[in-house]
Every structure is written in C-alpha cells, then in structure tokens.
Enzyme design. Sequence first.
Site, PDB file in Angstrom:
ATOM      1  N   SER A 159       0.920  -1.275  -0.069  1.00 24.16           N
ATOM      2  CA  SER A 159      -0.155  -0.066  -0.055  1.00 24.16           C
ATOM      3  C   SER A 159       0.835   1.369  -0.007  1.00 24.16           C
ATOM      4  CB  SER A 159      -0.756   0.062   1.360  1.00 24.16           C
ATOM      5  OG  SER A 159      -0.100   0.009   2.373  1.00 24.16           O
ATOM      6  N   HIS A 180      -3.423  -3.742  -5.498  1.00 20.06           N
ATOM      7  CA  HIS A 180      -3.651  -3.320  -4.123  1.00 20.06           C
ATOM      8  C   HIS A 180      -4.896  -3.459  -3.529  1.00 20.06           C
ATOM      9  CE1 HIS A 180      -3.970   0.288  -0.871  1.00 20.06           C
ATOM     10  NE2 HIS A 180      -3.560  -1.011  -0.296  1.00 20.06           N
ATOM     11  N   GLU A 192      -6.765  -1.425  -6.868  1.00 17.82           N
ATOM     12  CA  GLU A 192      -6.014  -0.382  -7.490  1.00 17.82           C
ATOM     13  C   GLU A 192      -4.934  -1.385  -8.196  1.00 17.82           C
ATOM     14  OE1 GLU A 192      -5.875   3.379  -4.855  1.00 17.82           O
ATOM     15  OE2 GLU A 192      -4.495   2.030  -4.169  1.00 17.82           O
ATOM     16  N   ASN A 230      -4.916   5.863  -0.624  1.00 20.90           N
ATOM     17  CA  ASN A 230      -3.868   6.297   0.110  1.00 20.90           C
ATOM     18  C   ASN A 230      -3.167   7.699   0.112  1.00 20.90           C
ATOM     19  OD1 ASN A 230      -4.392   4.247   2.117  1.00 20.90           O
ATOM     20  ND2 ASN A 230      -2.860   2.710   1.189  1.00 20.90           N
TER      21      ASN A 230
END
Length: 324
Positions: A159, A180, A192, A230
């Site tokens: 991540s 991800h 992702e 993130n």
Amino acid sequence: MAFATRRFVRAASSSSSSSAAAAAAAAATAAAKKLLVKHVTVIGGGLMGAGIAQIAAASGHTVVLVDQSDEILKKSTKGIEESLKRVTKKKFADKPEAGAEFIEKTLKNLTTSTDAVAVVHSTDLVIEAIVENQEIKNELFKRLDKFAPEHTIFASNTSSLQITQLANSTTRQDRFGGLHFFNPVPMMKLVEVIKTPMTSQKTFESLMDFSKAVGKSPVSCKDTPGFIVNRLLVPYMMEAVRLFERGDASKEDIDVAMKLGAGYPMGPFELLDYVGLDTSKYIIDGWHVLEPNNPLFAPSPLLDKLVAEKKLGKKTGEGFYKYK
C-alpha cells in the site's frame, strides 16, 4: 443522385464492415496475447493474503496460500472458513444447500504450503502480501524469480512501497505490477492496479482481467506514492493530527465533524486507530524520505510519540483512544 447516394452508402457500409472486422481481429489478437490467470500463488497468510486467497478460490481459480509455518496457515484457513460462512449467510440466505456447496467448492480450490519456491513452478500469478518491508519483499521476489515460469506475472499488494523498486529486484520488470486490495478483502469492492513504466500492456490487461474475475472493480494508477486512495487518505489523516497538535480542535470534535459534515463512516482518529498507528507512521516516514520537502508528508511528533510508547491503536488496546 439517388443512385450515387446508394453507391456511397454501400461503399461506406462495406468500409465500416471492413473496419469493424479489422478492429475485431485486433481485439482478438490482443486477447490472445493476454494471460488468462488460472493458477494463483498468494504469499502471506495474514488478513490481506488470506482474503485474496479466498476471493480467488471462490471465483474458480486454483490457489496456493503460502506462509512460513503450518500453524500460521491453519489459522489462515480457519479464518477463511469463517469468512465464507459469513458470505454465504448473505449470498445464499434462502438456499443453505447452495451455500454449503459454495464453501465446499471454494475450499477444494485452496491448498497451503510453506515452500514458496516449490509451488511457483506451476503458477500464472504470484501475489505478495507480506510485511511492509522493502528489503524483505525484494529478497522474496528475487528468489522466486529464479524458479517461476517465464510467463508468470508477479504482483505486490503493498500500500505504500514503490512497485518499480520491487520489480527491479527481478528480471521480469515487464511482467510485474501492483494489485492493491483493501481490508476486508472479501467485502471491499475496490482494487488498485498499478502499472510501472516497465509493466507491459499485456501484463496490465491480465491484471485488470483477473481483478474483474475475482469480483472487484479495478482502477488503474501509475506508480506514485500511495497510489490513489492512500495518497488522498493518509495526508488527510495526518492533517487531522496536526490540527489536533496545534490545539485548534479536540480529536473527538474532529472525528464528529468529519462524520457528520463530510459523511465519512469514521473520523480520522478512529480510522488511524483502526489502521494501526505504526502502519500510518511507516507510510508517512517512507514518503517523507522520497519527498522531504513535501509538507503533506511531514512526520508528526505526536504520532511518533504514541508509536514509541507502543500505543498503536485498536490492536494494542490504546492509540488516540482507549479500547477495552
């Protein structure tokens, strides 16, 4: 004039048909080049790895879940079985027999191993979901690269680390990308898909197809720190901490404000405690090294203090809040 028009329409129609045929042929050629993932190896039997293994097995893939000990893998398998029971209660509420069959089929598709090298010999896709440590991940990929077939795609569930740096530990940079997933994997619809400058289009499309095959909604992103979610979420949480550090508002009021004012299910401090303060610190520290002059990535003295005191959030019973 009508005759000329008819000739023009026929010509246009013929041209259109030829173009459509050419496009279909090109699409067929591209599809033939893509790898259809059937066999998946998941490295790491923690929450993320077990969740990824579960959804892959549930969607008909042959899956091997790998970790360091049989004890860890037994715990992982038990967690998967419990998760499948929860899924079937919702998915097959009125059909208990179908639910039981679904669980049985899923578990038949799943095996475990403590020997990653032995199982990658016959896999199409390796998904790494181990500890967020660059050196450990690099060593793992470097070792597996020597034994995996040439067609095998490598992917990391990281991540926060750069996919490019992980890919550079192998000789298959063109067959390397990021996948991800989000916790809890069986419930969260997003994945992702990360494409580095070296990731081939064939690899990228294969990863997108695999993501859809396991029931997720993939989004694509370049190899930028934090990817999409993130990159937006971590600076938001860190800015909440700075707001609190300055004494501008209490952590309780900040959480209430974001839940009631922005419609978020959790406030930033609740989310930090849920994610783990050590995880958040590790991410922001890594980004700060990459971009030391970016104020969004500046470390937090308060976060550093709590981590040093082993107050890591819900998992330790105390973080920004105390938990029973």
